[in-house]
Structures are given as C-alpha cells and as structure tokens.
Design a protein around this motif. Structure first.
Motif, short mmCIF file in Angstrom:
data_model
loop_
_atom_site.label_atom_id
_atom_site.label_comp_id
_atom_site.label_asym_id
_atom_site.label_seq_id
_atom_site.Cartn_x
_atom_site.Cartn_y
_atom_site.Cartn_z
N LEU A 84 -0.71 -13.11 -20.91
CA LEU A 84 -0.18 -12.66 -22.19
C LEU A 84 1.33 -12.80 -22.22
N ALA A 85 1.98 -12.54 -21.09
CA ALA A 85 3.44 -12.61 -21.03
C ALA A 85 3.95 -14.02 -21.31
N ASN A 86 3.14 -15.04 -21.04
CA ASN A 86 3.55 -16.42 -21.27
C ASN A 86 3.05 -16.99 -22.59
N ALA A 104 8.96 -21.25 -25.86
CA ALA A 104 8.21 -22.48 -25.66
C ALA A 104 6.99 -22.24 -24.77
N ILE A 105 5.97 -23.05 -24.96
CA ILE A 105 4.79 -23.02 -24.10
C ILE A 105 4.93 -24.14 -23.07
N GLY A 156 3.23 -32.15 -41.30
CA GLY A 156 2.22 -31.19 -40.92
C GLY A 156 2.73 -29.77 -41.09
N LEU A 157 2.09 -28.83 -40.46
CA LEU A 157 2.51 -27.44 -40.52
C LEU A 157 3.42 -27.15 -39.34
N GLU A 158 4.70 -26.93 -39.60
CA GLU A 158 5.64 -26.66 -38.52
C GLU A 158 5.69 -25.16 -38.25
N ILE A 159 5.47 -24.79 -37.00
CA ILE A 159 5.58 -23.40 -36.61
C ILE A 159 6.72 -23.26 -35.61
N GLY A 173 9.37 -30.61 -31.27
CA GLY A 173 10.76 -30.90 -31.55
C GLY A 173 11.63 -30.93 -30.31
N THR A 174 12.88 -31.38 -30.50
CA THR A 174 13.86 -31.31 -29.42
C THR A 174 13.99 -29.87 -28.95
N ASP A 175 13.98 -28.97 -29.91
CA ASP A 175 13.81 -27.55 -29.61
C ASP A 175 12.31 -27.34 -29.44
N THR A 176 11.88 -27.18 -28.20
CA THR A 176 10.44 -27.15 -27.91
C THR A 176 9.73 -25.92 -28.46
N LYS A 177 10.48 -25.03 -29.06
CA LYS A 177 9.84 -23.90 -29.74
C LYS A 177 9.34 -24.31 -31.12
#
Length: 211
Positions: free
Chosen positions: A100-102, A123-124, A115-118, A68-72
């Motif tokens: 792990l921190a990232n 963000a990664i 699909g399945l939105e999480i 998404g525009t919101d990359t989370k």
C-alpha cells in the motif's frame, strides 16, 4: 466531477457472439461513491455482483498509453468508444503484489486528445506503456482489487451512464460468453491472476486476443 464518455461497446464489436446475460439485472452499489456521474461504464468492465442484493460493484482498470517526462503523469487509453472511470482520490497500482505504501493516489484527471491523463501522488516503479492500472484498496500492508470479479458488464453506451443516484443506474452482466469470446484488447484489462487460460476465473467468460 461530471464528464460524458462513451463505452467500449458502440459501433465497435466487443465479442464474437452475444454473451449470456445474467437474469434480472443489477444496480450500482451505493457504497461505491467514487464513480463519476455522467460517465459511461465501458463494456467488459470487471464487476462483482450479488444476486441476493442485486447490487454490483465495479472494478476500475485501464491501459497505459504514455508516460510523461514527469513520470507521475500517466495517460490511459481512451477514445471515441470509452474513457476509464478513474477519479481524483482513487488509489491505483499495476502490480497487485505491491505494498500500500508504494501505491499512489490520483491527484488530477484531464481529458486529452491522447487519452485520459492522470497525475499520481508519486510515480509507480517499473510502470511501462502497455501496463494496466487497477483501482486498489488496502489488504493489510499490501493491496488488492476493490472486489473479487465474478462477471463483466455488457451494456452499450446508450444504457450504461452513471446516474446521480447510483441505485438508479441499471447494469447487465455476464458470467458466460456463450459460443463466443470477448475481444480482450477492446475491453478494460483483466489482471493475470484472475485468468485461467483464457477464462475469467470462476466464470465461463472467454477472452480472445484477436481484433
């Protein structure tokens, strides 16, 4: 959290020939409490099985189909044949060499037509459409898969539903695709580090990129 899903099996073939089933069958490890009751385990899910205890631990993975525009907000591949097993609270990562921190956790899960939105806690970096996401756990300051895969599941959607009591969920696995191959693009993704050529490391499970 309860949701009904279907598997990568069903009426769409996932292998060119029937794979060789490991004798005896397995039940889900009751220690793996983050499996959604009512979900169906996709054909080809990576698993770590113990033939002495007859317990199986599942290794969650899925492909990214939209960001998404919101990359989370990330949408994972899901269709009439399967939906991923991810739940709120799972820690995920696309890069198994990451720290792990990232590595974010999942804060929300929504079934959509796409699909399945999480929703991720953060963000990664460098995540792209087509990337794979894996459930991970701490490995010191880095991450690793929740278990070392030594097989894949081979149940169809009629028989692979996660029960309220995990030991009541019977699953079958293979370590040998026999004379055939598994259609890699129709089953949950496998990290490149666990492949030797087209074989799942330590097994005779062969993958094909054909459809």
């Amino acid at each position: 959290m309860k949701r009904k899903t279907k598997s990568y099996g069903g009426t769409r073939p996932c292998s060119t020939q029937p794979p060789v089933m490991v004798t005896g069958g397995f039940t889900l490890d009751p220690a793996q409490t983050n499996l959604p009751v009512g979900a169906v385990i996709p054909f080809g899910t990576l698993a770590s099985v113990n033939e002495a205890t007859r317990l199986a631990k599942l290794i969650k993975s899925a492909r990214v189909v939209a960001i998404g525009t919101d990359t989370k907000k990330v949408t994972l591949e899901a269709d009439e044949f399967s939906k991923p097993l991810f739940m709120v609270g799972d820690t995920v990562q696309s890069d198994l060499s990451a720290t792990l921190a990232n590595s974010p956790s999942i804060s929300a899960v929504t079934n959509t037509e796409a699909g399945l939105e999480i929703t991720l806690s953060k963000a990664i970096a460098d995540l792209k459409v087509g990337s794979a996401l894996y459930e991970v756990v701490a490995d010191g300051t880095n991450v690793k898969l929740v278990a070392e895969p030594n097989s894949i599941t081979i149940d169809t959607y009629e028989s692979a539903e996660v029960k309220d009591e995990l030991p009541d969920t019977q699953i079958n696995v293979t370590r040998d695709s026999g004379c055939g191959e598994i259609y890699a693009r129709r089953v949950p993704p496998v990290p490149a580090k666990y492949l030797e050529g087209n074989l799942l490391k330590g097994t005779k499970v062969a993958y094909s990129q054909s459809l």
